[in-house]
Every structure is written in C-alpha cells, then in structure tokens.
Design a protein around this motif. Structure first.
Motif, mmCIF file in Angstrom:
data_model
loop_
_atom_site.group_PDB
_atom_site.id
_atom_site.type_symbol
_atom_site.label_atom_id
_atom_site.label_comp_id
_atom_site.label_asym_id
_atom_site.label_seq_id
_atom_site.Cartn_x
_atom_site.Cartn_y
_atom_site.Cartn_z
ATOM 1 N N UNK A 134 0.757 -1.138 -0.007
ATOM 2 C CA UNK A 134 -0.041 -0.024 0.113
ATOM 3 C C UNK A 134 1.068 1.286 0.019
ATOM 4 N N UNK A 135 1.900 1.133 0.389
ATOM 5 C CA UNK A 135 3.176 2.050 0.442
ATOM 6 C C UNK A 135 4.296 1.276 -0.518
ATOM 7 N N UNK A 136 4.836 2.206 -1.093
ATOM 8 C CA UNK A 136 6.175 1.961 -2.282
ATOM 9 C C UNK A 136 7.148 1.940 -1.382
ATOM 10 N N UNK A 137 8.179 0.877 -1.363
ATOM 11 C CA UNK A 137 9.370 1.327 -0.645
ATOM 12 C C UNK A 137 10.208 2.200 -1.549
ATOM 13 N N UNK A 138 11.186 2.940 -0.672
ATOM 14 C CA UNK A 138 12.070 3.878 -1.425
ATOM 15 C C UNK A 138 13.274 2.846 -1.866
ATOM 16 N N UNK A 139 13.437 1.591 -1.147
ATOM 17 C CA UNK A 139 14.672 1.181 -1.389
ATOM 18 C C UNK A 139 14.683 -0.232 -0.636
ATOM 19 N N UNK A 140 15.291 -1.458 -1.160
ATOM 20 C CA UNK A 140 15.248 -2.537 -0.449
ATOM 21 C C UNK A 140 14.403 -3.611 -0.928
#
Ligand SMILES: Nc1ncnc2c1ncn2[C@@H]1O[C@H](COP(=O)(O)OP(=O)(O)OP(=O)(O)O)[C@@H](O)[C@H]1O
Ligand SMILES: [Mg+2]
Length: 336
Positions: free
Chosen positions: A54-60
């Motif tokens: 529901x949230x996109x990760x900024x990295x990983x």
C-alpha cells in the motif's frame, strides 16, 4: 513468511525527504503473531503498509511467502493482495452496505466465485466471528467490537495467509479488546494464519504475541520473544512501555534500595517455576532469610510468569541462588 531486506522509506514533504523507515531488516515467521509496538510516528503503519505495498518502498526488498513483492506488476500485486487481509483501527466498513455485503465485498471484487458460493462463504465467515445473527444489520447498528468482527470476517474472506492489524483494538474498551484479541489468537491457531499486529499498548503484545519488535524513529530498537523482551527489556523505549503497563515496580530506574540491607536479587519465573513452592524450601535448606521488595505475577500469552525482587540476608546465599537457578529461575543480582 515475511522478510525485509534493507528496506527504507522516505516521504517527500514540502520538497524535503523525510525518512519514515531506515534500513529495516525484519523476519516474521510462518504461523506466528508478531507484534510491533512504538509511539506515534515511529513508523509502524508505514512498515505494515509496505508488506502489501500500500506504500511503495524507497529501496530494499520485501519477500512474502517466497514472492518478491517489490518486483510484482499490477496484476501480480492484485492477486498477491488477496493473500493478505488487513484490519484497521476505525474498521473502514461501508456504511451503506449490510454486514453480509461488507464481508462479501472482497469476494465480489475478486470475481472468482459464483454468487451462491459467495453467500455460503459469508455465512461461514460470520459464524466464525460470532456474528451470524447480525448479517442483515448495517454498521451503524453495531457496537465497536462487532464492527471489528465484521472487519475481521471481511479480511478473512479471500482465505489469506497473512493478516495485518493496524491498531485494531485501539478504539475499543478493555473488555472488548480482550475479546477481539482472543478471536485473533483463535484465528492464528486454527487457520495457521501469520499475523502482524501493531499497537502502542504493551498489554496487547503480552496477551497474544509470540514475538515483538519495538520501533522508535523508523528503526526496530529491540526485538525477540515476548517473554524475553517483556521480562528483560534492554532499550529505554522498551523499558518505558513495560513500565506503563506494569506500573512502577522494581523496573523503575534509579531505585537503589538504600534503606534495605542485604544482597538484592531479582528472580524471574517463567512457566512451571512460577507456581512452584520454591522460595520457602530454598530458604529452609540454605538458612537464607528474604524480604520481598517488589513483585509481579501474570501471564505472557499462554505462559505464567513472575518477577520478584528480594533482599537476602544470612545463610548460604550462593547456594540459595544456585538452587533457584537449578529450578529454572533466572537470577539477576541488582546489588551484591
Ligand atoms: N503519506 C505521508 N506523507 C508524509 N509523511 C508521512 C506519510 N505517512 C507517514 N508519514 C510520516 O512518517 C512517519 C511514520 O509514520 P507512521 O504513520 O508510519 O507512524 P505510526 O508509528 O504508525 O504512528 P501512529 O501510532 O500515530 O499511527 C511520521 O513521521 C509521519 O509523519
Ligand atoms: Mg499508525
């Protein structure tokens, strides 16, 4: 079941990048209830919402049940989300639809079952959460606890493997909270569902969780078995959470027992040792006298536990401690 590899998440606010999660490593085991506790703004909801993207990760990378969630396309994500149920603090029910229609919603959206089977499934789900008699009511006609049961039934509709709970009991009174937690524990046990549960109350963690992560400022500052974290909190944030539910016991920092003579120890009992008539026997056999300075006895999930702070005087103190340890009691010396 759920793995976070070096996941971070920042939000852009007024052109500035604000880190909500920093380099998160996390493992949630299959079939466990994993609790996340933290103060407001710690990043709990962000972490939870990353699990079903529901949230996109900024990295990983986020791996769920062997699937790299971060790599899914729109169609893959839609299918994946059917395997992950979610419940919320404010229930998020549709007020214009009946209880039965709210629960049927995810099944209709999935479009995989014919109407008759959806109906049958809704009957089963409402029975499971104890709401069979309320199928045709509207959300406004239900109590908070009943609304959350509808939320749980709806979350279970597509037969998910994971249930995410964001402050699911925070809007409920203590008794209703206990009932909803019991329902979650049943679901975990009987359906083998993996549950990730967010709360700001240590008591919720103590009642149902197997393991816990304590969040502060976008990182997990301490994690482990609930019994370990609860009985031996290491990080100041964890210590404060435990103190909030336990009141000022011997955990209060700064207590130096200046007015008490003798050797001061803290005994931690877990499981069977909690109810064994140990102290009297050890005192008799070793000639050690004790006075109780502080204590608590309770339960952690299905396990009895207790903690006693004692001042020991006279007799064979070392032998007494040895005997206690031999009986499975954790002995900490607070003042030699
Ligand atoms: N959509 C957003 N845009 C900008 N900042 C956000 C957004 N969502 C969350 N944040 C920020 O990220 C941080 C973590 O927020 P998050 O909602 O994950 O905290 P939380 O631990 O769930 O708090 P609470 O207990 O109040 O629900 C906070 O500083 C918050 O202000
Ligand atoms: Mg939140």
């Amino acid at each position: 079941m759920i793995e976070f590899h070096d996941v971070h998440k920042s939000y852009a606010v007024n052109g500035q990048s604000i880190a909500a999660l920093q380099s998160m490593q996390l493992k949630v085991l299959r079939g466990e209830i994993f609790g996340l506790i933290g103060h407001s703004g710690a990043g709990k909801s962000t972490l939870l919402r990353l699990i079903n993207r529901l949230e996109e990760p900024s990295g990983g990378r986020i791996i769920v049940d062997g699937v790299d969630v971060t790599a899914l396309d729109a169609q893959g994500l839609r299918r994946f989300r059917q395997r992950v149920g979610m419940i919320f603090q404010h229930f998020n029910l549709l007020s214009s639809k009946t209880v039965a229609d709210n629960v049927a919603m995810p099944l209709k959206l999935a479009g995989e079952l014919p109407r008759v089977q959806i109906k049958q499934r809704v009957v089963e789900l409402l029975a499971r959460v104890g709401l069979s008699e309320h199928a045709n009511k509207y959300p406004a006609q239900l109590s908070g606890g009943q609304k959350q049961r509808v939320g749980i039934a709806r979350a279970l509709a597509t037969d998910p493997k994971i249930l995410l709970c964001d402050e699911a009991t925070s809007a409920l009174d203590p008794q209703t909270t206990a009932q909803v937690l019991q329902l979650l524990a049943e679901i975990n046990r009987e359906l083998g569902l993996t549950i990730v549960l967010i709360t700001h109350e240590m008591d919720v963690i103590r009642r149902v969780c197997d393991r816990v992560g304590v969040m502060d400022g976008g990182v997990i500052v301490e994690h482990g078995l609930v019994s370990d974290v609860f009985l031996h909190p290491q990080h100041p944030t964890t210590q404060r959470f435990v103190q909030e539910t336990e009141g000022d016991t011997d955990l209060a920092p700064g207590e130096d027992y200046q007015h008490v003579s003798g050797r001061i120890v803290r005994l931690t009992f877990l499981g069977e040792a909690t109810y064994a008539p140990l102290l009297g026997r050890v005192a008799r056999e070793t000639g050690v006298d004790y006075s109780i300075l502080a204590g608590r006895i309770g339960r952690i999930k299905d396990q009895a536990c207790g903690q006693l702070t004692l001042a020991l005087t006279g007799g064979k103190e070392m032998l007494a401690e040895q005997q206690l340890r031999a009986a499975g009691v954790h002995v900490e010396v607070l003042r030699p």
